[in-house]
Design a protein around this motif. Structure first.
Motif, PDB file in Angstrom:
ATOM      1  N   CYS A 291       5.187  -1.876   4.902  1.00 49.88           N
ATOM      2  CA  CYS A 291       5.813  -2.400   3.679  1.00 49.88           C
ATOM      3  C   CYS A 291       6.629  -3.663   3.969  1.00 49.88           C
ATOM      4  O   CYS A 291       6.564  -4.642   3.213  1.00 49.88           O
ATOM      5  CB  CYS A 291       6.692  -1.328   3.053  1.00 49.88           C
ATOM      6  N   CYS A 292       7.374  -3.647   5.068  1.00 50.70           N
ATOM      7  CA  CYS A 292       8.185  -4.820   5.414  1.00 50.70           C
ATOM      8  C   CYS A 292       7.310  -5.996   5.831  1.00 50.70           C
ATOM      9  O   CYS A 292       7.659  -7.159   5.583  1.00 50.70           O
ATOM     10  CB  CYS A 292       9.165  -4.470   6.531  1.00 50.70           C
TER      11      CYS A 292
ATOM     12  N   THR B  35       6.188  -7.806   2.678  1.00 47.93           N
ATOM     13  CA  THR B  35       7.225  -8.647   2.081  1.00 47.93           C
ATOM     14  C   THR B  35       7.574  -9.840   2.965  1.00 47.93           C
ATOM     15  O   THR B  35       7.875 -10.924   2.452  1.00 47.93           O
ATOM     16  CB  THR B  35       8.491  -7.825   1.812  1.00 47.93           C
TER      17      THR B  35
ATOM     18  N   ILE C 133       3.720   5.628   1.276  1.00 42.92           N
ATOM     19  CA  ILE C 133       3.745   4.167   1.136  1.00 42.92           C
ATOM     20  C   ILE C 133       4.033   3.782  -0.315  1.00 42.92           C
ATOM     21  O   ILE C 133       4.851   2.903  -0.604  1.00 42.92           O
ATOM     22  CB  ILE C 133       2.415   3.554   1.608  1.00 42.92           C
TER      23      ILE C 133
ATOM     24  N   PHE D 227       7.487   1.696  -1.046  1.00 39.43           N
ATOM     25  CA  PHE D 227       7.354   0.252  -1.206  1.00 39.43           C
ATOM     26  C   PHE D 227       8.356  -0.365  -2.178  1.00 39.43           C
ATOM     27  O   PHE D 227       8.850  -1.471  -1.926  1.00 39.43           O
ATOM     28  CB  PHE D 227       5.922  -0.120  -1.641  1.00 39.43           C
TER      29      PHE D 227
ATOM     30  N   THR E 216      11.062  -4.283  -2.308  1.00 37.10           N
ATOM     31  CA  THR E 216      10.926  -5.373  -3.283  1.00 37.10           C
ATOM     32  C   THR E 216      12.296  -5.987  -3.558  1.00 37.10           C
ATOM     33  O   THR E 216      13.316  -5.497  -3.089  1.00 37.10           O
ATOM     34  CB  THR E 216      10.306  -4.850  -4.585  1.00 37.10           C
TER      35      THR E 216
ATOM     36  N   THR F 100       4.891  -0.080  -7.424  1.00 37.08           N
ATOM     37  CA  THR F 100       4.258  -0.620  -6.218  1.00 37.08           C
ATOM     38  C   THR F 100       3.054  -1.478  -6.580  1.00 37.08           C
ATOM     39  O   THR F 100       2.854  -2.564  -6.024  1.00 37.08           O
ATOM     40  CB  THR F 100       3.841   0.533  -5.290  1.00 37.08           C
TER      41      THR F 100
ATOM     42  N   LEU G 292       2.806  -5.436  -5.768  1.00 35.19           N
ATOM     43  CA  LEU G 292       1.784  -5.827  -4.798  1.00 35.19           C
ATOM     44  C   LEU G 292       0.830  -6.864  -5.392  1.00 35.19           C
ATOM     45  O   LEU G 292       0.409  -7.798  -4.703  1.00 35.19           O
ATOM     46  CB  LEU G 292       1.012  -4.608  -4.316  1.00 35.19           C
TER      47      LEU G 292
ATOM     48  N   CYS H  19      -1.652  -6.728   0.947  1.00 35.16           N
ATOM     49  CA  CYS H  19      -1.320  -6.321  -0.423  1.00 35.16           C
ATOM     50  C   CYS H  19      -2.460  -5.519  -1.046  1.00 35.16           C
ATOM     51  O   CYS H  19      -2.244  -4.452  -1.639  1.00 35.16           O
ATOM     52  CB  CYS H  19      -1.011  -7.554  -1.278  1.00 35.16           C
TER      53      CYS H  19
ATOM     54  N   VAL I 251      -2.834  -2.076   0.811  1.00 36.56           N
ATOM     55  CA  VAL I 251      -1.793  -1.113   0.457  1.00 36.56           C
ATOM     56  C   VAL I 251      -2.002  -0.591  -0.958  1.00 36.56           C
ATOM     57  O   VAL I 251      -1.757   0.597  -1.245  1.00 36.56           O
ATOM     58  CB  VAL I 251      -0.402  -1.749   0.619  1.00 36.56           C
TER      59      VAL I 251
ATOM     60  N   THR J  72      -2.556   3.351  -1.405  1.00 39.27           N
ATOM     61  CA  THR J  72      -1.602   4.131  -2.181  1.00 39.27           C
ATOM     62  C   THR J  72      -2.294   4.930  -3.272  1.00 39.27           C
ATOM     63  O   THR J  72      -2.114   6.146  -3.391  1.00 39.27           O
ATOM     64  CB  THR J  72      -0.540   3.205  -2.792  1.00 39.27           C
TER      65      THR J  72
END
Length: 1100
Positions: free
Chosen positions: A178-179, A182, A430, A434, A438, A588, A592, A632, A635, A639
């Motif tokens: 997740c990090c 971003t 996740i 997530f 953000t 999420t 994303l 992106c 994920v 998810t």
């Protein structure tokens, strides 16, 4: 009464030491004995005073300039009607351009002090408030707002459960993935945000301005929905903290811990009430929201610090031990954990038997007991054993469960035991986690309030991501190392009497976390409810989605009331979901999608290398952006594939609604039909209108002249076009053959093939055409007007300098050149004139040094853009850019330099800056001498067609006459300057053609003007008086040339404004002479004339 007369004063020059002469000094001889006419060497600066008997001393003097002794008492035509002053005294060659275009000093001042706020839309009734200058720095403007928006409800309510379910290893990977998304997005966002000014609108503004309104509208709506649902998530988090951990007694629908249906109904009711309260606060005004944001941020930071302290303090029992009751290895709910034993004493059984066994009234004993109850004992568990306990070994792997399980594959008693309330897996975690990463766009949303957005946004955003990532990673490690897994899996704290798990870890008291998380969650909800309506209003005001236009207006206080009501309605839909775990994946998906488009925008801009793509942030690459885009998308599908498809379908629908309203379809056969349809569609799209300023790039039409071998005479023009374009955009290379088409079909085809070979050798990606016409001027006009197809046409014309125009008696050589300049201007195209092109570097060379830009008049920024584009090519990559601009007497040169530096900073262009001051010097005798000779030569060529030999002989007669009349000339030991007249060396490549074209025939005009040897014709030439305007234009050319040669003599390329041609045919040959003087002594020159539109912008 004294008679009127002329008085000369000699000023010291750079080359001599002539002493100033007092008033009345009579200069009657040329002491240096130099032949001014033959060599162009002239005296020092000579001032001429026209004396009239009006002052107290008998004289009133008015200073005029540029008169030599061979002239009469009134050297200028209509001298008394001419004013030599004015703001463009030293730039008279650009007099018409200055009248039509802003002065450089004024332009720089307005551009350097721009207002970064998006103007209000037409029809808005509220008065715009005076915007105070931005003063927010990196810390307060970007870093802390991002910290506040990133940290939120997930950290306090779900991170411990995530670590318990995923384990330390997979928990690390969830946080890392997740990090990473971003962080990569932050790199792309920083590049976009520093590629100009982002007035507001955050990601919507950036993407809509980089990828167009279709993508921007789709992303804007998704970002709006994500922010709106985020407000619902924060409200549900606050309600969960309130009902579960702070005041469970206020529940309206039974026990919130034992009845999931009742808990969700409580969340819906209290969530709706809290939404109404928050919306009312936002409606009242955003000032309270901003003040509360400070309190919320303080609570977040204090809560996190208390966790770090508690990790080391809690195991020692300083603030009390955490010891929930367990049956075997299964935690019990606190309502069924007292007593935590099967027996009250050795014989008396506790109430626990009632929960796991059946009481037989006959035997008055318990029977049919749960096997697990029978085989295990009750005991207290040390819930937080500490870092040194080694509990991390038990928490290393994952422990995913489904609903109702106490452990993997083991069903539990949901009434008495802590069981899983939902299925957990890596992909589910996740989606839930997530939203906690953000909020990275909080800084870019405030770009209009930042003192230096291009510096603050990258630093503040990336540092906020790094800080929050460190906190998340450390929390995963600390939670996994200090807390027992069974307690980690207790999502709602049922084993601790409804206490928040992370609150039990903090120091000095659990209320620090409970109250802090509650206030921070409320603050985050207020921020979302404040930002989302403004984003919707920005979309509505752009009018890209017509049915949303009703949400554009604001109240008298400037609040988007209508947009706020719609936001509240959508947020209520999220609240009705009533589960934090179910709404988090929806958020999420929206974020994303938004982040994916940010990465896509950066990648495409980098690969397309558009001229406006000049980010100040350097640490980006298209591979990183594509990696972020890929993450992106991955994920999203990891998810929830059905949520991902829904979000993509929504984005496609919005895109098509904006871009493809009833678009006509065309069915062809096979790939060619598809290609033709796509090409037609693209050309029609280009026809919709001119490109935006930031998308403007030079689309070239290169007019080349062919030699006898049908090859370009100056092939370096094509090389230069290749270097300027770097393979991007449109390049048209055209040439004209003079003659009848039916007789020259073969030559035209051969010339076209030769040009195609040259373009391939120079690696120019473009099109070639050769046309045959009787008149070259008409052919060039047709090319300028009609080259290209539809919207795929040129906007810039490259033209070569007409070498040898002085030697050629054929005036078409320079008339076609000037007519082409006019035609290009009428067609609203930019013009680039190359002089000294044969000295330009080839495609295999590498040059280093300076590219000097002389910015005389504003041309839409083309002078700034061209060197930037050249430096993108490997040939010019090592060159530095220097910009010179001219300050006149009324300009503040220090402020101009400061403004120009600031302007270039906003343009993301690195260049050295220098302001050249044009001192108030008088027009020199050299200028007058050169103007006079120019007009004498032009007059001769008007009256008779001379061969080159006859022309030189007549000019020599003029020179001899000047030498013989030196007794009346100005005397000085001053400066000596060499000039080029008809004897100046010209391009050798033109000599043969010019000799043929220059043959003249005598006619009746010779008699009228006098033959070359006729004294009457020669005397008429000596009576010519230079036009005062020509003298002033020559003065500009001379002074600018002196400055350019002085400053840029060693430059690899000099780029300067091309003065506008005369509006009428009279004076055309003078214009050519002015250009010669302006560029004299400069090896490689690029003269530029803009199209009249802006081609460069400070905005993103």
């Amino acid at each position: 009464m004294a008679s009127s007369g002329l008085r000369f004063t000699v000023s010291k020059s750079n080359n001599g030491d002539a002493a100033p002469q007092g008033p009345g000094t009579d200069i009657t001889s040329n002491s240096s004995g130099r032949d001014y006419g033959a060599t162009g060497n002239v005296p020092a600066n000579v001032d001429i005073e026209l004396i009239s008997p009006t002052d107290s001393e008998g004289y009133a003097s008015k200073t005029y300039t540029d008169v030599t002794s061979h002239c009469d008492q009134q050297p200028f035509a209509m001298l008394d009607d001419v004013n030599f002053g004015g703001p463009d005294k030293h730039l008279y060659l650009y007099h018409e351009d200055i009248q039509e275009r802003p002065k450089i000093a004024t332009l720089l001042n307005s551009l350097a002090n721009y207002n970064p706020v998006i103007p209000t839309v037409e029809g808005d009734t509220q008065k715009a408030e005076v915007v105070q200058s931005a003063r927010m720095g990196t810390l307060m403007g970007v870093y802390l707002p991002c910290i506040q928006n990133i940290f939120g409800v997930i950290l306090f309510l779900r991170l411990t459960w995530l670590v318990g379910a995923a384990g330390v290893v997979e928990g690390f990977f969830v946080v890392f993935l997740c990090c990473a998304v971003t962080l990569l997005t932050a790199f792309s966002m920083s590049a976009i945000a520093t590629n100009g000014v982002v007035p507001g609108g955050g990601s919507y503004f950036m993407i809509s301005r980089e990828l167009g309104p279709e993508f921007g509208g789709a992303v804007g709506i998704l970002f709006y929905l994500g922010t709106t649902f985020a407000s619902a998530m924060y409200i549900l988090g606050a309600v969960e903290i309130l009902l579960t951990y702070m005041a469970p007694q206020i529940s309206l629908f039974g026990d919130v811990t034992n009845d999931p249906a009742g808990m969700f109904n409580n969340f819906r009711v209290y969530g709706t009430l809290m939404l109404i309260v928050l919306v009312s606060i936002v409606f009242v005004g955003v000032r309270f929201v901003n003040k509360f944001a400070t309190v919320s941020l303080f609570c977040v930071i204090l809560s996190i610090l208390s966790i770090y302290v508690g990790v080391f303090v809690k195991p020692f029992g300083i603030t009390g031990r955490v010891e929930p009751c367990a049956l075997g290895d299964r935690l019990l709910k606190s309502d069924y954990a007292d007593p935590c034993s099967k027996y009250l004493n050795k014989t008396l059984k506790s109430a626990q038997w009632n929960e796991y066994c059946t009481y037989n009234t006959t035997t008055e004993d318990y029977q049919d007991c749960d096997p697990y109850f029978a085989d295990n004992e009750f005991h207290r568990v040390q819930g937080i054993p500490g870092l040194a306990s080694g509990v991390i070994r038990d928490n290393w792997d994952n422990s995913y469960t489904v609903e109702g399980e106490v452990a993997r594959g083991v069903k539990g008693n949901s009434k008495t035991m802590v069981v899983s309330t939902m299925a957990s897996s890596f992909t589910v975690l996740i989606g839930i986690f997530f939203p906690s990463v953000t909020g990275i766009m909080a800084g870019s949303n405030r770009s209009g309030d930042l003192a230096d957005a291009s510096r603050s946004i990258p630093i503040g955003t990336i540092m906020a991501i790094v800080t929050t990532s460190i906190v998340y990673f450390s929390c995963v490690l600390l939670f996994g190392s200090a807390i027992d897994r069974r307690l980690l899996l207790d999502k709602y704290g049922d084993s601790l009497d409804g206490s928040l798990i992370v609150a039990q870890l903090c120091w000095p008291h659990p209320l620090v976390i409970v109250i802090g998380s509650f206030l921070s969650t409320l603050g985050a909800g207020l921020q979302s409810l404040t930002g989302a309506p403004r984003l919707l209003q920005a979309i509505a005001r752009d009018n890209i989605i017509p049915f949303l236009s009703i949400f554009g207006p604001s109240t008298k206080r400037g609040e988007p009331a209508r947009a706020l009501l719609l936001t509240a309605f959508i947020s209520e839909l999220g609240i009705l979901i009533a589960s934090l775990d179910y709404i988090a994946p929806i958020i999420t998906m929206f974020f994303l999608m938004c982040y994916g488009f940010v990465n896509l925008a950066c990648a495409l801009q980098t690969l397309l290398r558009t001229p406006n793509w000049r980010p100040r942030f350097r640490f980006y690459h298209w591979t990183l952006s594509f990696l972020g885009l890929s993450l992106c998308i991955s994920v999203m599908f990891i998810t929830s594939w059905y949520y991902a498809l829904t979000a993509i379908a929504l984005a496609v629908c919005i895109y098509k609604y904006i871009e493809y309203r009833g678009a006509e379809k065309e069915w062809g056969d096979g790939i060619r039909g598809l290609a033709l349809s796509a090409a037609r569609y693209s050309l029609l799209r280009l026809e919709e209108g001119p490109p935006h300023t930031k998308n403007w790039r030079p689309q070239l039409l290169v007019l080349v002249k062919l030699g006898g071998d049908l090859l370009p005479k100056h092939g370096k023009m094509i090389t230069f076009a290749s270097q300027l374009k770097a393979g991007k955009g449109l390049t048209l290379i055209a040439s004209v053959l003079e003659g009848e088409y039916r007789n020259m079909i073969g030559e035209a085809h051969a010339a076209k093939q030769a040009l195609i070979r040259v373009t391939k050798e120079e690696k120019v990606k473009g099109f070639v055409d050769v046309i045959v016409a009787r008149d070259v001027h008409d052919a060039v006009t047709f090319l300028v007007q009609g080259a290209g197809l539809g919207g795929m046409r040129h906007n810039t014309v490259i033209l070569g300098w007409p070498y040898g125009w002085r030697q050629s008696a054929d005036e078409r050589l320079w008339k076609v050149f000037i007519d082409t300049i006019r035609t290009v201007a009428y067609n609203k195209d930019a013009l680039l004139v190359l002089k000294g092109v044969d000295g330009f570097p080839s495609g295999s060379e590498r040059v280093s040094g300076n590219i000097d830009v002389w910015w005389i008049v504003h041309d839409g920024g083309l002078l700034m853009l061209l060197p930037f584009l050249l430096r993108q090519h490997r040939v010019w990559k090592s060159c530095r850019m220097r910009i010179f601009t001219v300050a006149q007497l009324e300009d503040n040169s220090i402020q101009m330099k400061k403004d120009l530096k600031l302007f270039l900073y906003h343009l993301r262009i690195d260049a050295e800056v220098e302001v050249v001051e044009m001192v108030d010097s008088d027009i020199t005798a050299y200028t007058y001498e050169r103007t006079l000779m120019m007009e004498q030569r032009n007059e001769m060529l008007k009256d008779m067609r001379l061969t080159r030999t006859e022309n030189r002989r007549l000019v020599q007669n003029i020179v001899d006459h000047h030498h013989e009349g030196a007794a009346a000339a100005v005397t000085t030991a001053g400066r000596v300057r060499a000039t080029r007249l008809d004897t100046v060396h010209e391009d050798e490549s033109m000599s043969d053609d010019d000799d043929e074209s220059g043959e003249a025939t005598s006619d009746g005009k010779d008699t009228a003007a006098g033959a070359p040897g006729d004294g009457s014709g020669f005397s008429n030439l000596l009576k010519i008086k230079p036009d005062v305007m020509n003298v002033r234009r020559m003065h500009t050319a001379v002074k600018l040339n002196e400055a350019i040669v002085n400053k840029s003599h060693d430059a690899q390329l000099v780029i300067l404004n091309l003065p506008g041609p005369p509006k009428h045919s009279a004076g055309e040959e003078n214009y050519m002479e002015f250009l010669e003087v302006l560029t004299e002594g400069i090896e490689k020159v690029l003269m530029v004339r803009g199209s009249g539109r802006e081609v460069i912008t400070i905005y993103s």
